[in-house]
Design a protein around this motif. Sequence first.
Motif, PDB file in Angstrom:
ATOM      1  N   LYS A 161      -0.804  -7.165  16.968  1.00  0.00           N
ATOM      2  CA  LYS A 161       0.270  -8.020  16.462  1.00  0.00           C
ATOM      3  C   LYS A 161      -0.327  -9.391  16.137  1.00  0.00           C
ATOM      4  CE  LYS A 161       4.415  -7.530  18.190  1.00  0.00           C
ATOM      5  NZ  LYS A 161       5.634  -7.560  18.992  1.00  0.00           N
ATOM      6  N   GLN A 178       1.469  -0.136   5.722  1.00  0.00           N
ATOM      7  CA  GLN A 178       2.288  -0.298   4.526  1.00  0.00           C
ATOM      8  C   GLN A 178       3.728   0.116   4.823  1.00  0.00           C
ATOM      9  OE1 GLN A 178       0.706  -1.585   1.449  1.00  0.00           O
ATOM     10  NE2 GLN A 178      -0.478  -2.115   3.247  1.00  0.00           N
ATOM     11  N   CYS A 179       3.897   1.245   5.498  1.00  0.00           N
ATOM     12  CA  CYS A 179       5.219   1.688   5.946  1.00  0.00           C
ATOM     13  C   CYS A 179       5.042   2.731   7.042  1.00  0.00           C
ATOM     14  CB  CYS A 179       6.059   2.230   4.793  1.00  0.00           C
ATOM     15  SG  CYS A 179       5.477   3.771   4.102  1.00  0.00           S
ATOM     16  N   VAL A 205       2.263   6.868   9.594  1.00  0.00           N
ATOM     17  CA  VAL A 205       2.062   5.524   9.065  1.00  0.00           C
ATOM     18  C   VAL A 205       1.231   5.642   7.799  1.00  0.00           C
ATOM     19  CG1 VAL A 205       1.004   3.277   9.514  1.00  0.00           C
ATOM     20  CG2 VAL A 205       2.106   4.526  11.378  1.00  0.00           C
ATOM     21  N   ASN A 243       7.166   6.068   9.095  1.00  0.00           N
ATOM     22  CA  ASN A 243       8.254   7.029   8.966  1.00  0.00           C
ATOM     23  C   ASN A 243       8.327   7.924  10.201  1.00  0.00           C
ATOM     24  OD1 ASN A 243       8.763   6.435   6.093  1.00  0.00           O
ATOM     25  ND2 ASN A 243       6.743   7.323   5.820  1.00  0.00           N
ATOM     26  N   VAL A 299       8.107   0.797  17.075  1.00  0.00           N
ATOM     27  CA  VAL A 299       8.716   0.061  15.971  1.00  0.00           C
ATOM     28  C   VAL A 299       7.580  -0.636  15.242  1.00  0.00           C
ATOM     29  CG1 VAL A 299      10.343  -1.745  15.327  1.00  0.00           C
ATOM     30  CG2 VAL A 299      10.856  -0.236  17.257  1.00  0.00           C
ATOM     31  N   LEU A 300       7.244  -0.123  14.075  1.00  0.00           N
ATOM     32  CA  LEU A 300       6.115  -0.626  13.301  1.00  0.00           C
ATOM     33  C   LEU A 300       6.601  -1.230  11.997  1.00  0.00           C
ATOM     34  CD1 LEU A 300       3.705   2.413  13.747  1.00  0.00           C
ATOM     35  CD2 LEU A 300       3.768   0.312  15.081  1.00  0.00           C
ATOM     36  N   ASP A 301       5.906  -2.281  11.574  1.00  0.00           N
ATOM     37  CA  ASP A 301       6.221  -2.905  10.292  1.00  0.00           C
ATOM     38  C   ASP A 301       4.931  -3.438   9.675  1.00  0.00           C
ATOM     39  OD1 ASP A 301       5.759  -5.726  11.075  1.00  0.00           O
ATOM     40  OD2 ASP A 301       7.521  -5.455  12.334  1.00  0.00           O
ATOM     41  N   PRO A 302       4.965  -3.890   8.436  1.00  0.00           N
ATOM     42  CA  PRO A 302       3.755  -4.338   7.751  1.00  0.00           C
ATOM     43  C   PRO A 302       3.091  -5.590   8.330  1.00  0.00           C
ATOM     44  CG  PRO A 302       5.400  -3.689   6.153  1.00  0.00           C
ATOM     45  CD  PRO A 302       6.077  -3.720   7.499  1.00  0.00           C
ATOM     46  N   THR A 303       3.652  -6.184   9.362  1.00  0.00           N
ATOM     47  CA  THR A 303       2.994  -7.342   9.975  1.00  0.00           C
ATOM     48  C   THR A 303       2.015  -6.918  11.073  1.00  0.00           C
ATOM     49  OG1 THR A 303       4.722  -7.653  11.641  1.00  0.00           O
ATOM     50  CG2 THR A 303       5.013  -8.797   9.523  1.00  0.00           C
TER      51      THR A 303
END
Length: 107
Positions: free
Chosen positions: A11, A84-85, A98, A87, A66-70
């Motif tokens: 992170k 990038q994304c 991912v 699912n 919980v994953l996101d592009p940051t």
Amino acid sequence: YGLDDTVSILKAVHAKGDGGAAETTWRTWKTGVRARIQPAAADAAAASGARQTTLRYQIFLEEDAVLDPTLLIRGPDGTFYKIQCANGAGRIDELQTVDAILWSPAA
């Protein structure tokens, strides 16, 4: 599922540097996540007359997060992957996947 790799999820932490500008450092958020990393595609594009290839990867994770592009994923060999994304989180019938690209911490 062939989850033979162990990855870490990092992170971004932002802080003011000596000159007052924001500096980003990466801190480990999760470790020991079983995964499988596999090449997905190579995208070629021309920018300013130079041809660049972006390698895309699909990463399968044993545990949902919980994953996101940051966030970044660090592979077992130290390679960094920029998310990038993501699912499939929360699904009981499939692994979380991912979509990611190679990334350099100096970028």
